[in-house]
Design a protein around this motif. Structure first.
Motif, PDB file in Angstrom:
ATOM      1  N   SER A   1      15.847 -12.105 -16.864  1.00  0.00           N
ATOM      2  CA  SER A   1      16.856 -11.246 -16.247  1.00  0.00           C
ATOM      3  C   SER A   1      16.229 -10.313 -15.211  1.00  0.00           C
ATOM      4  O   SER A   1      16.812 -10.058 -14.154  1.00  0.00           O
ATOM      5  N   ILE A   2      15.036  -9.798 -15.510  1.00  0.00           N
ATOM      6  CA  ILE A   2      14.344  -8.938 -14.548  1.00  0.00           C
ATOM      7  C   ILE A   2      13.964  -9.738 -13.310  1.00  0.00           C
ATOM      8  O   ILE A   2      14.155  -9.288 -12.171  1.00  0.00           O
ATOM      9  N   ALA A   3      13.427 -10.935 -13.530  1.00  0.00           N
ATOM     10  CA  ALA A   3      13.042 -11.793 -12.410  1.00  0.00           C
ATOM     11  C   ALA A   3      14.256 -12.153 -11.550  1.00  0.00           C
ATOM     12  O   ALA A   3      14.174 -12.201 -10.317  1.00  0.00           O
ATOM     13  N   LEU A  19      19.234  -7.233 -18.660  1.00  0.00           N
ATOM     14  CA  LEU A  19      19.857  -7.509 -17.356  1.00  0.00           C
ATOM     15  C   LEU A  19      20.523  -6.269 -16.784  1.00  0.00           C
ATOM     16  O   LEU A  19      20.304  -5.922 -15.614  1.00  0.00           O
ATOM     17  N   GLN A  20      21.322  -5.599 -17.582  1.00  0.00           N
ATOM     18  CA  GLN A  20      21.995  -4.394 -17.097  1.00  0.00           C
ATOM     19  C   GLN A  20      20.986  -3.314 -16.723  1.00  0.00           C
ATOM     20  O   GLN A  20      21.145  -2.612 -15.720  1.00  0.00           O
ATOM     21  N   ALA A  21      19.915  -3.181 -17.512  1.00  0.00           N
ATOM     22  CA  ALA A  21      18.875  -2.185 -17.214  1.00  0.00           C
ATOM     23  C   ALA A  21      18.213  -2.483 -15.877  1.00  0.00           C
ATOM     24  O   ALA A  21      17.946  -1.571 -15.079  1.00  0.00           O
ATOM     25  N   ALA A  22      17.953  -3.762 -15.608  1.00  0.00           N
ATOM     26  CA  ALA A  22      17.338  -4.148 -14.328  1.00  0.00           C
ATOM     27  C   ALA A  22      18.273  -3.843 -13.161  1.00  0.00           C
ATOM     28  O   ALA A  22      17.827  -3.377 -12.096  1.00  0.00           O
ATOM     29  N   GLN A  23      19.557  -4.067 -13.355  1.00  0.00           N
ATOM     30  CA  GLN A  23      20.527  -3.771 -12.298  1.00  0.00           C
ATOM     31  C   GLN A  23      20.608  -2.276 -12.027  1.00  0.00           C
ATOM     32  O   GLN A  23      20.703  -1.847 -10.869  1.00  0.00           O
ATOM     33  N   PRO A  37       0.799  -1.227   0.000  1.00  0.00           N
ATOM     34  CA  PRO A  37       0.000   0.000   0.000  1.00  0.00           C
ATOM     35  C   PRO A  37       0.834   1.282   0.000  1.00  0.00           C
ATOM     36  O   PRO A  37       0.336   2.345  -0.364  1.00  0.00           O
ATOM     37  N   GLU A  38       2.110   1.197   0.396  1.00  0.00           N
ATOM     38  CA  GLU A  38       2.976   2.377   0.454  1.00  0.00           C
ATOM     39  C   GLU A  38       3.794   2.576  -0.828  1.00  0.00           C
ATOM     40  O   GLU A  38       4.666   3.439  -0.879  1.00  0.00           O
ATOM     41  N   LEU A  39       3.501   1.790  -1.859  1.00  0.00           N
ATOM     42  CA  LEU A  39       4.275   1.841  -3.091  1.00  0.00           C
ATOM     43  C   LEU A  39       4.291   3.247  -3.701  1.00  0.00           C
ATOM     44  O   LEU A  39       3.252   3.848  -3.911  1.00  0.00           O
ATOM     45  N   LYS A  40       5.524   3.728  -4.003  1.00  0.00           N
ATOM     46  CA  LYS A  40       5.668   5.069  -4.579  1.00  0.00           C
ATOM     47  C   LYS A  40       6.417   5.073  -5.914  1.00  0.00           C
ATOM     48  O   LYS A  40       6.218   5.973  -6.733  1.00  0.00           O
ATOM     49  N   THR A  41       7.307   4.091  -6.130  1.00  0.00           N
ATOM     50  CA  THR A  41       8.086   4.075  -7.374  1.00  0.00           C
ATOM     51  C   THR A  41       8.092   2.681  -7.986  1.00  0.00           C
ATOM     52  O   THR A  41       8.149   1.677  -7.274  1.00  0.00           O
ATOM     53  N   VAL A  42       8.028   2.635  -9.305  1.00  0.00           N
ATOM     54  CA  VAL A  42       8.155   1.367 -10.030  1.00  0.00           C
ATOM     55  C   VAL A  42       9.174   1.548 -11.141  1.00  0.00           C
ATOM     56  O   VAL A  42       9.321   2.640 -11.705  1.00  0.00           O
ATOM     57  N   GLY A  43       9.897   0.478 -11.456  1.00  0.00           N
ATOM     58  CA  GLY A  43      10.864   0.510 -12.532  1.00  0.00           C
ATOM     59  C   GLY A  43      10.299  -0.111 -13.797  1.00  0.00           C
ATOM     60  O   GLY A  43       9.668  -1.168 -13.748  1.00  0.00           O
ATOM     61  N   LEU A  44      10.532   0.536 -14.922  1.00  0.00           N
ATOM     62  CA  LEU A  44      10.029   0.059 -16.208  1.00  0.00           C
ATOM     63  C   LEU A  44      11.173  -0.041 -17.207  1.00  0.00           C
ATOM     64  O   LEU A  44      11.898   0.933 -17.436  1.00  0.00           O
ATOM     65  N   ILE A  45      11.324  -1.214 -17.793  1.00  0.00           N
ATOM     66  CA  ILE A  45      12.301  -1.451 -18.861  1.00  0.00           C
ATOM     67  C   ILE A  45      11.527  -1.682 -20.148  1.00  0.00           C
ATOM     68  O   ILE A  45      10.602  -2.503 -20.183  1.00  0.00           O
ATOM     69  N   PHE A  46      11.882  -0.979 -21.208  1.00  0.00           N
ATOM     70  CA  PHE A  46      11.177  -1.177 -22.478  1.00  0.00           C
ATOM     71  C   PHE A  46      12.002  -0.641 -23.629  1.00  0.00           C
ATOM     72  O   PHE A  46      12.957   0.120 -23.434  1.00  0.00           O
ATOM     73  N   ASN A  47      11.635  -1.070 -24.827  1.00  0.00           N
ATOM     74  CA  ASN A  47      12.284  -0.613 -26.055  1.00  0.00           C
ATOM     75  C   ASN A  47      11.408   0.452 -26.713  1.00  0.00           C
ATOM     76  O   ASN A  47      10.376   0.117 -27.301  1.00  0.00           O
TER      77      ASN A  47
END
Length: 337
Positions: free
Chosen positions: A244-246, A216-220, A170-180
């Motif tokens: 790689s994200i998982a 993989l590098q983007a996820a890191q 419930p306190e989630l404020k940021t999410v990471g998105l990888i895409f082309n």
């Protein structure tokens, strides 16, 4: 195959493209060509989401009596994840004088809109952005699309994906998105995701990639930026590189959410919510049957998908120290232990 010699030789020297050229020549889903319509079927990659969608399409045709090797011919190909290949294969379909084209995904549909003659029916599915592909204008009602094209709209339910992540945290404020951003489907869904995130006061931290090898590098990088979750959209680079994200999510104890049901099998994927891909293709197949029986696509409307499937992974939750709400587990269509 309907290709000019210069174009063929240029493409034949381009690695993955040459593979498509050489493997695509005359392959029929049912073997020897039979009397009946020929359907050219193109998907961007050979991966569970688009493949399951295509199988749904084939099932709808079979239910209506269209059986490969008996009274219908399928020429099935994939573009090996390369955008230039979609145009090449569509030109092959035109040269083969197919009676119908099935575009599984936004890039194949975009290629069909550029290449296919107006006299050839084009069906589409597994497609998040038919507008960006040039098929018509929203919402795709009768008179709002090219007269030879019809299909199902599958813009991923990214708002529901964010709600799922917020339900678990419930306190989630940021999410990471990888895409082309070079993919029309990805660019569109990234925009939709950011709009939905803004409504929920969630910040989207982006990391762009050009192919699956950069995932993989983007996820890191995103993990180092302390994102609180990874989210996935309809993007071919991350379809191929989702493992790689998982992996990074598991190592850094960051929840990973997806819109592709098959991802739930991977350690590190916490939950998925998205369309039932077989049903998507099946619905497009029902539209195709109507066209094969003489109905004009011009008199048919695009059909948006509405049914989503929720899946959760309890093993991943335990591994990253996350508690899944009991009501969420009860609601899920599949629970991986």
């Amino acid at each position: 195959m309907g290709l000019q010699r210069r174009e063929f030789l240029t493409l034949a020297g381009a690695g993955a493209v040459s593979t498509v050229v050489l493997s695509a020549c005359g392959k029929l889903g049912g073997g020897t060509k039979v009397k009946g319509p020929t359907i050219g079927m193109l998907q961007m990659v050979e991966a569970p989401p688009p493949t399951n969608t295509r199988k749904g399409f084939e099932a709808a045709l079979a239910e209506a009596g269209y059986i490969p090797g008996k009274n219908v011919n399928f020429i099935q190909k994939d573009a090996a994840g390369e955008l230039p290949n979609t145009t090449l294969v569509m030109k092959q379909f035109v040269g083969d004088q197919v009676d119908m084209i099935l575009a599984v995904g936004t890039p194949p549909l975009q290629a069909a809109m550029k290449v296919a003659p107006a006299t050839t029916p084009v069906l589409f599915c597994y497609c998040s952005n038919p507008w960006g592909a040039g098929a018509g204008t929203p919402p795709g009602a009768v008179g709002q699309h090219k007269p030879n094209v019809v299909g199902t709209i599958g813009t991923n339910p990214v708002g529901k994906e964010l709600d799922l992540a917020r339900q678990i945290n419930p306190e989630l404020k940021t999410v990471g998105l990888i895409f082309n951003p070079g993919e029309p489907n990805s660019e569109y869904e990234a925009k939709v995701l950011k709009e939905e995130a803004s409504k929920r006061n969630i910040t989207v931290v982006e990391q762009s990639v050009a192919n699956s090898g950069e995932v993989l590098q983007a996820a890191q990088v995103l993990a180092d930026k302390k994102v609180e979750a990874f989210v996935k959209i309809g993007d071919y680079a991350t379809i191929q590189g989702f493992g790689s994200i998982a992996k990074v999510g598991l190592e850094k104890k960051i929840p990973v959410y997806s819109v592709d049901a098959d991802d739930i099998k991977l350690p590190g994927c916490l939950a998925t919510i998205g369309w039932a891909y077989f049903d998507d293709g099946y619905a497009a197949g029902k539209l195709a049957v109507r066209v094969l029986k003489g109905e004009s696509p011009a008199k048919m409307a695009f059909e948006p998908l509405t049914k989503t499937e929720l899946m959760v992974n309890k093993a991943t939750a335990a591994a990253i120290g996350v508690t899944l709400p009991e009501e969420l587990i009860k609601e899920a269509q599949k629970v991986v232990s």
